[in-house]
Write a protein that holds these residues in place. Structure first.
Motif, PDB file in Angstrom:
ATOM      1  N   LEU A  70       0.845  -1.190   0.000  1.00 17.97           N
ATOM      2  CA  LEU A  70       0.000   0.000   0.000  1.00 17.97           C
ATOM      3  C   LEU A  70       0.880   1.240   0.000  1.00 17.97           C
ATOM      4  CD1 LEU A  70      -2.842   1.385   0.459  1.00 17.97           C
ATOM      5  CD2 LEU A  70      -2.348   1.196   2.917  1.00 17.97           C
ATOM      6  N   ARG A  71       0.570   2.169  -0.892  1.00 18.71           N
ATOM      7  CA  ARG A  71       1.274   3.453  -0.912  1.00 18.71           C
ATOM      8  C   ARG A  71       0.307   4.573  -0.540  1.00 18.71           C
ATOM      9  NH1 ARG A  71       3.707   4.685  -6.344  1.00 18.71           N
ATOM     10  NH2 ARG A  71       1.789   3.753  -7.177  1.00 18.71           N
ATOM     11  N   HIS A  72       0.853   5.728  -0.203  1.00 23.75           N
ATOM     12  CA  HIS A  72       0.035   6.877   0.173  1.00 23.75           C
ATOM     13  C   HIS A  72       0.450   8.108  -0.623  1.00 23.75           C
ATOM     14  CE1 HIS A  72      -0.830   4.344   3.674  1.00 23.75           C
ATOM     15  NE2 HIS A  72      -1.918   5.074   3.835  1.00 23.75           N
ATOM     16  N   LEU A  73      -0.533   8.924  -0.966  1.00 28.05           N
ATOM     17  CA  LEU A  73      -0.292  10.243  -1.545  1.00 28.05           C
ATOM     18  C   LEU A  73      -0.996  11.262  -0.667  1.00 28.05           C
ATOM     19  CD1 LEU A  73       0.658  12.185  -3.811  1.00 28.05           C
ATOM     20  CD2 LEU A  73      -1.530  11.757  -4.946  1.00 28.05           C
ATOM     21  N   VAL A  74      -0.233  12.208  -0.146  1.00 30.61           N
ATOM     22  CA  VAL A  74      -0.780  13.265   0.703  1.00 30.61           C
ATOM     23  C   VAL A  74      -0.757  14.562  -0.093  1.00 30.61           C
ATOM     24  CG1 VAL A  74      -0.598  14.506   2.888  1.00 30.61           C
ATOM     25  CG2 VAL A  74       0.154  12.105   2.738  1.00 30.61           C
ATOM     26  N   ILE A 223      -0.944   7.113   8.410  1.00 32.98           N
ATOM     27  CA  ILE A 223      -0.205   6.276   7.469  1.00 32.98           C
ATOM     28  C   ILE A 223       0.394   5.072   8.195  1.00 32.98           C
ATOM     29  CG2 ILE A 223       1.845   6.179   5.988  1.00 32.98           C
ATOM     30  CD1 ILE A 223       1.223   9.084   5.176  1.00 32.98           C
ATOM     31  N   ARG A 224       0.948   5.300   9.378  1.00 31.16           N
ATOM     32  CA  ARG A 224       1.529   4.180  10.154  1.00 31.16           C
ATOM     33  C   ARG A 224       0.458   3.140  10.478  1.00 31.16           C
ATOM     34  NH1 ARG A 224       4.897   8.248  12.557  1.00 31.16           N
ATOM     35  NH2 ARG A 224       3.323   8.703  14.132  1.00 31.16           N
ATOM     36  N   GLN A 225      -0.716   3.602  10.885  1.00 28.95           N
ATOM     37  CA  GLN A 225      -1.794   2.677  11.238  1.00 28.95           C
ATOM     38  C   GLN A 225      -2.258   1.885  10.020  1.00 28.95           C
ATOM     39  OE1 GLN A 225      -2.970   1.973  14.214  1.00 28.95           O
ATOM     40  NE2 GLN A 225      -1.871   3.529  15.368  1.00 28.95           N
ATOM     41  N   GLN A 226      -2.399   2.559   8.889  1.00 27.35           N
ATOM     42  CA  GLN A 226      -2.882   1.878   7.693  1.00 27.35           C
ATOM     43  C   GLN A 226      -1.854   0.891   7.142  1.00 27.35           C
ATOM     44  OE1 GLN A 226      -4.378   4.739   4.848  1.00 27.35           O
ATOM     45  NE2 GLN A 226      -5.934   5.517   6.262  1.00 27.35           N
ATOM     46  N   GLN A 227      -0.574   1.203   7.319  1.00 25.98           N
ATOM     47  CA  GLN A 227       0.464   0.299   6.820  1.00 25.98           C
ATOM     48  C   GLN A 227       0.522  -1.005   7.625  1.00 25.98           C
ATOM     49  OE1 GLN A 227       1.979   0.351   4.153  1.00 25.98           O
ATOM     50  NE2 GLN A 227       2.187   2.457   3.422  1.00 25.98           N
ATOM     51  N   TYR A 233      -6.774  -2.080   3.301  1.00 28.45           N
ATOM     52  CA  TYR A 233      -6.972  -0.805   2.603  1.00 28.45           C
ATOM     53  C   TYR A 233      -6.903  -0.964   1.095  1.00 28.45           C
ATOM     54  CZ  TYR A 233      -7.281   1.855   6.857  1.00 28.45           C
ATOM     55  OH  TYR A 233      -7.730   2.363   8.057  1.00 28.45           O
ATOM     56  N   LEU A 234      -6.075  -1.881   0.619  1.00 29.09           N
ATOM     57  CA  LEU A 234      -6.045  -2.167  -0.810  1.00 29.09           C
ATOM     58  C   LEU A 234      -7.375  -2.768  -1.258  1.00 29.09           C
ATOM     59  CD1 LEU A 234      -2.440  -3.642  -1.022  1.00 29.09           C
ATOM     60  CD2 LEU A 234      -3.236  -1.548  -2.152  1.00 29.09           C
TER      61      LEU A 234
END
Length: 289
Positions: A70-74, A223-227, A233-234
């Protein structure tokens, strides 16, 4: 905040600033990196091109994605405002010239980007809007296109296009209807009111509300929690596209209504746009001083 200071920086696009950790798991994109006296923090064409260009550069083809990664874009801002909306100066020029082709081209470019945000850059990215300053019109539409909106207290958020006889035509209705009822979405669009981030949180438009100055640390923790549970999340990205879809065709159909409505505006509406542009310019110059 120390984690942010360790991020590697990229300066490929002049109007944005990007920070990426060494593992490439998150991309912090700050709009309006070129902010200065008289530079309005709005959706100028060059800003849109830089944001969408960077997003395209980090979008992976399906064969390139690692299963379970999973990646994140802020999406954030270097200006005091998150984003003040569409380029009203350009709009007024194109409407006076009756240039439907260029106006539709601008609108289509906006739709390309918000749809890409909404679909998670193909599906492996969780998009987060970090709103630390006013988000108005098209700026709010960009935030609404993201999966999660994190806002600091005391921020203004709204869709004021009705002030000059228009409506927000780059996704506001479609994305708002995923967060509030269609009746409430119409009320917000036709009322033109600017709400506080606290009010938006109570309505369910803002997902996470934090005190002033704590937005970045809140997003880092998110982000830490979702990772920790990336597969969930995916999967939710896929579920959202099935159960709560906003199609590209829907967005384009609405934005064509926006273009035709804009071209029908009279001189009074255009002068209101131009007054807002002057106010935005003065605000930018004052803050720079």
């Amino acid at each position: 905040m120390s984690n942010i200071e360790k991020l590697q920086r990229t300066h490929t696009f002049p109007t944005i600033r990007v920070q990426v950790p060494a593992d490439g798991s998150a991309h912090w994109l700050y709009m309006h990196a070129d902010a200065g006296p008289g530079t309005r923090p709005c959706c100028r064409s060059e800003v849109i091109d830089d944001i969408w260009g960077y997003m395209a550069s980090i979008t992976l083809r399906e064969a390139q994605r690692n299963q379970g990664r999973l990646r994140h874009l802020v999406l954030a801002s270097d200006a005091s405002a998150f984003n003040l909306g569409g380029d009203l100066d350009l709009f007024a020029q194109l409407i006076r010239a009756g240039d439907r082709e260029r106006l539709l081209g601008y609108a289509r470019r906006c739709i390309d980007g918000v749809h890409h945000l909404h679909t998670g850059l193909g599906g492996d990215v969780h998009t987060i809007a970090l709103v630390q300053g006013d988000a108005l019109g098209g700026g709010l539409e960009m935030a609404l296109a993201c999966h999660t909106i994190v806002a600091e207290e005391g921020v203004g958020m709204g869709l004021p296009e009705v002030l000059f006889g228009l409506f927000p035509g780059m996704g506001a209705y479609s994305f708002l209807c995923k967060r509030v009822s269609p009746r409430q979405a119409e009320k917000m669009i036709l009322g033109g009111e600017v709400y506080s981030s606290e009010e938006m949180y109570r309505m369910g438009v803002v997902d996470v509300l934090v005190p002033k100055g704590q937005g970045e640390s809140a997003v880092q923790e998110m982000i830490r929690q979702q990772q920790r549970i990336p597969h969930s999340y995916l999967a939710m990205n896929q579920v959202r596209r099935i159960g709560q879809p906003v199609s590209y065709d829907e967005l384009m159909g609405i934005t064509e209504v926006w273009v035709d409505t804009a071209l029908a505006l009279g001189d009074k509406s255009l002068k209101t746009m131009e007054r807002i542009v002057r106010a935005q310019t003065r605000r930018s110059a004052s803050e720079a001083a």
